[in-house]
Design a protein around this motif. Structure first.
Motif, PDB file in Angstrom:
ATOM      1  N   UNK A   1      48.354  49.243  43.998  1.00  0.00           N
ATOM      2  CA  UNK A   1      48.993  50.352  44.678  1.00  0.00           C
ATOM      3  C   UNK A   1      50.220  49.806  45.401  1.00  0.00           C
ATOM      4  N   UNK A   2      51.268  50.560  45.376  1.00  0.00           N
ATOM      5  CA  UNK A   2      52.489  50.207  46.098  1.00  0.00           C
ATOM      6  C   UNK A   2      52.432  50.837  47.484  1.00  0.00           C
ATOM      7  N   UNK A   3      53.028  50.138  48.451  1.00  0.00           N
ATOM      8  CA  UNK A   3      53.108  50.648  49.809  1.00  0.00           C
ATOM      9  C   UNK A   3      54.520  50.503  50.342  1.00  0.00           C
ATOM     10  N   UNK A   4      54.926  51.487  51.112  1.00  0.00           N
ATOM     11  CA  UNK A   4      56.164  51.436  51.872  1.00  0.00           C
ATOM     12  C   UNK A   4      55.756  51.277  53.327  1.00  0.00           C
ATOM     13  N   UNK A   5      56.236  50.192  53.944  1.00  0.00           N
ATOM     14  CA  UNK A   5      55.848  49.874  55.314  1.00  0.00           C
ATOM     15  C   UNK A   5      57.110  49.734  56.151  1.00  0.00           C
ATOM     16  N   UNK A   6      57.224  50.569  57.168  1.00  0.00           N
ATOM     17  CA  UNK A   6      58.381  50.499  58.076  1.00  0.00           C
ATOM     18  C   UNK A   6      57.991  49.676  59.296  1.00  0.00           C
ATOM     19  N   UNK A   7      58.841  48.719  59.626  1.00  0.00           N
ATOM     20  CA  UNK A   7      58.586  47.868  60.781  1.00  0.00           C
ATOM     21  C   UNK A   7      59.775  47.931  61.731  1.00  0.00           C
ATOM     22  N   UNK A   8      59.481  47.753  63.007  1.00  0.00           N
ATOM     23  CA  UNK A   8      60.542  47.713  63.999  1.00  0.00           C
ATOM     24  C   UNK A   8      61.282  46.389  63.903  1.00  0.00           C
ATOM     25  N   UNK A   9      62.590  46.447  63.945  1.00  0.00           N
ATOM     26  CA  UNK A   9      63.409  45.243  63.930  1.00  0.00           C
ATOM     27  C   UNK A   9      63.950  44.908  62.552  1.00  0.00           C
ATOM     28  N   UNK A  10      64.787  43.896  62.541  1.00  0.00           N
ATOM     29  CA  UNK A  10      65.395  43.393  61.308  1.00  0.00           C
ATOM     30  C   UNK A  10      64.715  42.083  60.932  1.00  0.00           C
ATOM     31  N   UNK A  11      64.717  41.752  59.668  1.00  0.00           N
ATOM     32  CA  UNK A  11      64.019  40.569  59.200  1.00  0.00           C
ATOM     33  C   UNK A  11      64.960  39.401  58.911  1.00  0.00           C
ATOM     34  N   UNK A  12      66.068  39.322  59.596  1.00  0.00           N
ATOM     35  CA  UNK A  12      67.054  38.291  59.279  1.00  0.00           C
ATOM     36  C   UNK A  12      66.527  36.876  59.493  1.00  0.00           C
ATOM     37  N   UNK A  13      65.680  36.651  60.469  1.00  0.00           N
ATOM     38  CA  UNK A  13      65.184  35.311  60.769  1.00  0.00           C
ATOM     39  C   UNK A  13      63.724  35.103  60.400  1.00  0.00           C
ATOM     40  N   UNK A  14      63.117  36.059  59.721  1.00  0.00           N
ATOM     41  CA  UNK A  14      61.690  35.964  59.405  1.00  0.00           C
ATOM     42  C   UNK A  14      61.537  35.689  57.907  1.00  0.00           C
ATOM     43  N   UNK A  15      60.906  34.570  57.539  1.00  0.00           N
ATOM     44  CA  UNK A  15      60.763  34.195  56.127  1.00  0.00           C
ATOM     45  C   UNK A  15      59.617  34.937  55.430  1.00  0.00           C
ATOM     46  N   UNK A  16      59.681  36.253  55.411  1.00  0.00           N
ATOM     47  CA  UNK A  16      58.590  37.057  54.856  1.00  0.00           C
ATOM     48  C   UNK A  16      58.348  36.739  53.380  1.00  0.00           C
ATOM     49  N   UNK A  17      59.416  36.411  52.645  1.00  0.00           N
ATOM     50  CA  UNK A  17      59.280  36.123  51.214  1.00  0.00           C
ATOM     51  C   UNK A  17      58.483  34.840  50.964  1.00  0.00           C
ATOM     52  N   UNK A  18      58.307  34.028  51.985  1.00  0.00           N
ATOM     53  CA  UNK A  18      57.470  32.830  51.832  1.00  0.00           C
ATOM     54  C   UNK A  18      55.994  33.193  51.717  1.00  0.00           C
ATOM     55  N   UNK A  19      55.632  34.399  52.152  1.00  0.00           N
ATOM     56  CA  UNK A  19      54.221  34.790  52.218  1.00  0.00           C
ATOM     57  C   UNK A  19      53.818  35.859  51.203  1.00  0.00           C
ATOM     58  N   UNK A  28      68.908  54.113  56.250  1.00  0.00           N
ATOM     59  CA  UNK A  28      70.144  54.702  56.759  1.00  0.00           C
ATOM     60  C   UNK A  28      69.913  55.432  58.077  1.00  0.00           C
ATOM     61  N   UNK A  29      68.700  55.978  58.277  1.00  0.00           N
ATOM     62  CA  UNK A  29      68.442  56.758  59.486  1.00  0.00           C
ATOM     63  C   UNK A  29      68.155  55.896  60.711  1.00  0.00           C
ATOM     64  N   UNK A  30      67.888  54.587  60.533  1.00  0.00           N
ATOM     65  CA  UNK A  30      67.625  53.713  61.676  1.00  0.00           C
ATOM     66  C   UNK A  30      67.905  52.257  61.298  1.00  0.00           C
ATOM     67  N   UNK A  31      69.129  51.786  61.537  1.00  0.00           N
ATOM     68  CA  UNK A  31      69.485  50.419  61.147  1.00  0.00           C
ATOM     69  C   UNK A  31      68.768  49.337  61.947  1.00  0.00           C
ATOM     70  N   UNK A  32      68.001  49.714  62.977  1.00  0.00           N
ATOM     71  CA  UNK A  32      67.255  48.737  63.760  1.00  0.00           C
ATOM     72  C   UNK A  32      65.829  48.557  63.252  1.00  0.00           C
ATOM     73  N   UNK A  33      65.520  49.138  62.105  1.00  0.00           N
ATOM     74  CA  UNK A  33      64.209  48.983  61.487  1.00  0.00           C
ATOM     75  C   UNK A  33      64.387  48.465  60.071  1.00  0.00           C
ATOM     76  N   UNK A  34      63.290  48.069  59.456  1.00  0.00           N
ATOM     77  CA  UNK A  34      63.304  47.586  58.080  1.00  0.00           C
ATOM     78  C   UNK A  34      62.167  48.269  57.331  1.00  0.00           C
ATOM     79  N   UNK A  35      62.436  48.678  56.096  1.00  0.00           N
ATOM     80  CA  UNK A  35      61.405  49.250  55.238  1.00  0.00           C
ATOM     81  C   UNK A  35      61.063  48.215  54.174  1.00  0.00           C
ATOM     82  N   UNK A  36      59.786  47.893  54.088  1.00  0.00           N
ATOM     83  CA  UNK A  36      59.285  46.931  53.123  1.00  0.00           C
ATOM     84  C   UNK A  36      58.539  47.680  52.035  1.00  0.00           C
TER      85      UNK A  36
END
Length: 72
Positions: A1-19, A28-36
């Motif tokens: 199953x695919x999931x769309x997960x919205x998190x507060x903040x930007x992931x510029x310094x977080x190595x999420x792809x390592x995990x 577009x509606x909130x540049x201070x969040x990230x959708x995964x």
């Protein structure tokens, strides 16, 4: 199953792809969040993703299941 997960903040310094294998975008509606967007195999894997996000200091603000599209 695919999931769309919205998190507060930007992931510029977080190595999420390592995990986990994930696609990230800034909504577009909130540049201070990230959708995964990621695929998980079962509920235990989803729990693991949420725990990982928490451990990385991210706050999940929204989560939606995305129905799989059958391939022919």
């Amino acid at each position: 199953m695919m999931y769309s997960i919205r998190v507060g903040g930007r992931l510029t310094d977080i190595p999420l792809h390592d995990y986990i294998e994930v696609v990230e975008r800034t909504p577009a509606d909130d540049p201070d969040e990230t959708v995964l967007t990621c695929r998980v195999v079962d509920a235990a894997a989803l729990t693991g993703v949420v725990a990982l996000l928490h451990d990385l200091g991210l706050t999940v603000t929204e989560m939606h299941a995305i129905p799989d599209v059958p391939t022919s």
